[in-house]
Scaffold this active site. Structure first.
Site, short mmCIF file in Angstrom:
data_model
loop_
_atom_site.label_atom_id
_atom_site.label_comp_id
_atom_site.label_asym_id
_atom_site.label_seq_id
_atom_site.Cartn_x
_atom_site.Cartn_y
_atom_site.Cartn_z
N LYS A 43 0.81 -1.31 -0.12
CA LYS A 43 0.06 -0.02 0.14
C LYS A 43 0.87 1.33 0.11
CE LYS A 43 -4.04 1.84 2.58
NZ LYS A 43 -4.64 1.55 3.98
N SER A 94 -9.46 1.33 3.48
CA SER A 94 -8.66 2.48 2.30
C SER A 94 -7.67 1.33 1.58
CB SER A 94 -7.80 3.56 3.43
OG SER A 94 -7.08 2.64 4.07
N SER A 108 -9.85 -0.94 7.13
CA SER A 108 -9.24 -1.11 5.98
C SER A 108 -8.36 -2.02 5.34
CB SER A 108 -8.12 0.26 6.20
OG SER A 108 -9.12 1.52 6.33
#
Length: 548
Positions: free
Chosen positions: A117, A197, A221
């Site tokens: 990420k 996210s 997330s």
């Protein structure tokens, strides 16, 4: 997937529909795609038809160029948008894995294509958190979690897109969107959301652009995008994995974790990333607490295990509840003793206290992170300066605002009595009087619930139509939370959550693994433009009787 609500078979499909773009009379056809269940064991067992891990990495990079970036679906523009950048040294890293193999020296993750990420630092690549304010942020360092993965032989393919600033900027956000990376699209139906996210991490593994991914979670997330993209996602106990070098929201709740196709892969990755970090005080117990999570899966069984069914965490959709009930029956047949738990803690009170904690910690923790960046690369040195940058940058605020940032900027710091009270309240209600009490009073090993409902249609006008999630209790308590695919609703994946007590990571993974062995649950995505065009659904949308 954090907001004020608190909130490859795939390759076979793609290659079959896009062969004209990939081959010509002058170029040989590409090697066959990996199977939809390709995992770490497959990577390390199967080098042919690739011949080497370098050629395997080259193949994955070509898929990203063709289907993630360029968009070869008969329409202009990007396709999935799961990655923000690719690693310029990916092939070099894969060659190093090949050299070790030839020398008879292999590492735990040698050759495994990995995405991280883009709020996690990786040397040689930008770390943007999806924000144009950090577009030039290219630290000459690896986050400890990145260093551990590289040292284990993983081949970093790229950095994944995310909900900008890990979805803490606005209460009206569009999950999966960032100003740097654009909108991540769901591989199961590209007009559907990927949740946030860690949206790009979930979409990239689901789409076959990597075998495993690293996501981060403050509240949902990892687990929400994993469930919605048909994956396994594991949020460890807070403090088991270092957060140093990760753009923060909250030191109380932030953690990184694996997103994979199988529970065993999640355990193998956790073996690598778990451990103490002198720069992260929360991890002081990690070395003493960690174990061999993959070995703990051996012999795992549901037979005779008392499992708490958290009825108060259901109701996201009728279809999800129906799939959940069918899976409860499968678990009963496997010998699990299911205990219904109808009443849980006051989720409204937990959510209100949590928001105070997160906004207060965001201001202090983000300012501390920004102070470590290179001032020649990052001009915004505080949250206040990021807010001003966004006001001056039209793309940043074109779709939604930054009300949560502004509320965070107005907070009073860690000495503020409102923060002190909120932290004590949220931790007590979610932990001691929440998960701990529910496990003890009902004499159960774990709690289970649907992770969330199926993916909603992305709406750039009204923002997310978020259905809720099982994530808040374990997120606020800082306890482990695993999601495992449990089937589909209307062609869209849904997941089953396993929630345990603090440091019970191995137990949670073992029970999730035992459940996973009851039968195949994951279905590879088909990259439909819309759920309305999926073959099983489209006939239901037409009239039953056609006019003569």
């Amino acid at each position: 997937m954090l907001k004020t609500k608190l909130m490859a078979g795939v390759f076979a499909v793609v290659l079959a529909s896009t062969a004209p773009f990939l081959a010509s009379a002058h170029t040989p056809p590409p090697p066959p795609p990996p199977p939809p269940d390709a995992d770490i064991a497959w990577v390390q067992r199967e080098r042919t038809p690739y011949g080497s891990w370098e050629e395997m990495a080259r193949f994955f990079l070509s898929q990203i160029r063709s289907y993630d970036v360029e968009g070869r679906f008969g329409e202009p523009g990007p396709a999935i948008n799961s990655l923000i950048s690719t690693n310029p040294s990916a092939l070099e890293d894969a060659r190093a894995s090949d050299a070790r193999r030839l020398a008879g020296q292999t590492l735990p993750l040698d050759g495994v294509p990995l995405v991280i990420k883009d709020n996690v630092e990786a040397r040689g690549m930008p770390t943007t958190a999806g924000s144009l304010a950090l577009a030039a942020n290219q630290p000459d360092r690896d986050a400890p979690i990145t260093a551990r993965l590289r040292q284990a032989g993983a081949v970093l393919i790229g950095k994944s897109n995310l909900s900008e600033w890990a979805n803490i900027r606005s209460s009206g956000s569009i999950s999966g969107w960032s100003a740097v990376g654009g909108l991540t699209r769901n591989p199961y139906a590209r007009d559907r959301n990927t949740c946030g996210s860690s949206s790009g991490s979930g979409a990239a593994v689901a789409a076959g652009f990597a075998i495993v991914a690293i996501g981060t979670e403050t509240d949902g997330s990892i687990t929400c995008p994993a469930a919605i993209n048909g994956l396994v996602g594991f949020k460890p106990t807070v403090g088991l994995v270092s957060r140093t070098g990760i753009v923060p929201i909250s030191h109380s709740q932030d953690t990184a974790g694996p997103m994979t196709r199988t529970v065993r892969d999640a355990a193998l990755v956790l073996n690598v990333i778990a451990g103490s970090d002198p720069a992260d005080p929360a991890t002081v117990e990690a070395d003493a607490r960690k174990t061999d999570y993959a070995a703990a899966l051996d012999g795992a069984s549901l037979s005779g295990v008392r499992i708490g069914v958290a009825r108060f965490l259901t109701g996201y959709s009728t279809g999800t509840d129906a799939v959940f009930e069918a899976n409860l029956e499968r678990m009963r047949q496997a010998g699990a003793i299911l205990v219904d738990i109808k009443d849980g803690p006051d989720m409204s009170a937990i959510g209100g206290a949590e928001l105070t904690v997160l906004l207060t910690e965001l201001k202090v923790d983000l300012n501390a992170y920004l102070a470590t960046t290179d001032p020649t690369q990052v001009k915004t040195r505080t949250l206040a300066e990021v807010i001003a940058f966004n006001h001056a940058t039209p793309r940043e605020l074109a779709l939604f605002g930054q009300d949560l940032f502004e509320k965070a900027e107005a907070t009073g710091g860690f000495a503020d009595p409102a923060y002190v009270t909120a932290r004590e309240t949220s931790l007590r209600l979610a932990g001691v009087e929440g998960i701990d009490r529910l496990l003890k009073d009902n004499d159960v090993a774990v709690l289970i619930a649907p992770t969330t409902g199926p993916a909603w249609t992305t709406d750039i006008v009204n923002g997310d139509n978020y259905l809720g999630s099982a994530s808040t209790l374990p997120a606020v308590a800082g306890y482990p939370h695993l999601t495992v695919p449990m089937g589909q609703v209307g062609g869209l994946p849904v997941g089953l959550s396993f929630i345990g007590g603090q440091w019970q990571d191995a137990r949670v993974l073992a029970l999730g693994y035992a459940y996973e062995q009851l039968g195949p649950q994951r279905v590879a995505p088909g990259f439909a433009a819309s759920l309305n065009t999926v073959r099983a659904v489209a006939p239901l949308l037409a009239p039953a009787v056609q006019e003569p």
